[in-house]
Design an enzyme around this catalytic site. Structure first.
Site, PDB file in Angstrom:
ATOM      1  N   LYS A  13       0.824  -1.225   0.000  1.00  0.00           N
ATOM      2  CA  LYS A  13       0.000   0.000   0.000  1.00  0.00           C
ATOM      3  C   LYS A  13       0.851   1.264   0.000  1.00  0.00           C
ATOM      4  O   LYS A  13       0.619   2.167  -0.789  1.00  0.00           O
ATOM      5  CB  LYS A  13      -0.905   0.066   1.245  1.00  0.00           C
ATOM      6  CG  LYS A  13      -2.024  -0.932   1.290  1.00  0.00           C
ATOM      7  CD  LYS A  13      -2.996  -0.592   2.402  1.00  0.00           C
ATOM      8  CE  LYS A  13      -2.375  -0.525   3.789  1.00  0.00           C
ATOM      9  NZ  LYS A  13      -1.905  -1.805   4.320  1.00  0.00           N
ATOM     10  N   ARG A 127      11.312  -6.602   5.489  1.00  0.00           N
ATOM     11  CA  ARG A 127      11.314  -5.176   5.819  1.00  0.00           C
ATOM     12  C   ARG A 127      11.906  -4.951   7.212  1.00  0.00           C
ATOM     13  O   ARG A 127      12.609  -3.967   7.451  1.00  0.00           O
ATOM     14  CB  ARG A 127       9.882  -4.630   5.759  1.00  0.00           C
ATOM     15  CG  ARG A 127       9.808  -3.137   6.006  1.00  0.00           C
ATOM     16  CD  ARG A 127       8.431  -2.583   5.724  1.00  0.00           C
ATOM     17  NE  ARG A 127       7.490  -2.867   6.790  1.00  0.00           N
ATOM     18  CZ  ARG A 127       6.186  -2.579   6.748  1.00  0.00           C
ATOM     19  NH1 ARG A 127       5.682  -2.022   5.677  1.00  0.00           N
ATOM     20  NH2 ARG A 127       5.394  -2.844   7.745  1.00  0.00           N
TER      21      ARG A 127
END
Ligand code: AMP
Length: 193
Positions: A13, A127
């Site tokens: 997103k 991440r």
């Protein structure tokens, strides 16, 4: 163009919102970034929400709604926005709908970035290594994905019912996902002419 991006954590997103923002000149509004900035700046809000973010819990709806109300009242959103990370609950979605109605605006399109839990987990763990986000621990990630299914999936159904939801298969490269988003947005602007 008032764009909403929905999808689990790790579905891309933030990355796609930034590209939409750059390409279409609308501000990227990320509630996660706003909260992390408040934490980094050591504001009262930051102190309040830090433990919530660290555990992968959700910040209370009333707090989030007033944060978004303030943000959407700023002038840079006059030509649109791309909203990422809000709404995450049905209560937030209903508050957003009411807020936009009051402003005489509506969501132009809602994208759902679709990605399996396994793929999300893999991306988020990567991440965690790269960015060191304090809420990217395996336990917090599991908690966030579980919360997503329980509290945010109903939001997708909510927007499916309003008819402007577009599903995007997100287990592909950034460029491929973006080009599908672009196609949908360009199609919209052709229709609007
Ligand atoms: P994100 O960067 O969107 O993954 O958000 C990071 C964290 O911020 C989430 O795990 C929540 O703790 C909090 N957060 C962000 N947006 C919201 C929201 N709309 N409602 C509640 N909590 C939120």
């Amino acid at each position: 163009m008032n764009i909403l991006l929905l999808g689990p954590q790790g579905s891309g997103k933030g990355t796609q919102a930034k590209r939409i923002s750059a390409e279409y000149g609308v501000p990227h509004i990320s509630t996660g970034d706003m909260l992390r900035e408040a934490i980094a700046a050591g504001t009262e809000l930051g102190r309040q929400v830090r433990p919530i973010l660290d555990q992968g819990e959700l910040v209370p709806d009333d707090l989030m709604v007033s944060l978004i109300r303030e943000r959407l009242s700023r002038e840079d959103t006059a030509n649109g926005f791309v909203l990422d990370g809000f709404p995450r609950t049905i209560a937030q979605a209903e508050a957003l709908d009411a807020m936009l109605r009051e402003m005489g605006r509506e969501l132009t399109i809602v994208f759902e970035l679709q990605l399996s839990d396994e793929a999300c987990m893999k991306r988020l763990l990567r991440r965690a290594q790269l960015e060191g986000r304090s809420d990217d621990t395996p336990e917090a990630i599991r908690n966030r994905l579980e919360r997503y299914h329980r509290e945010t999936e109903p939001v997708i159904e909510h927007y499916r019912a309003t008819g402007n939801l577009v599903g995007i298969h997100a287990d592909r490269s950034i460029a491929e996902v973006f080009s599908e988003i672009q196609e949908a947005l360009d199609h919209l602007s052709v229709r609007a002419r």
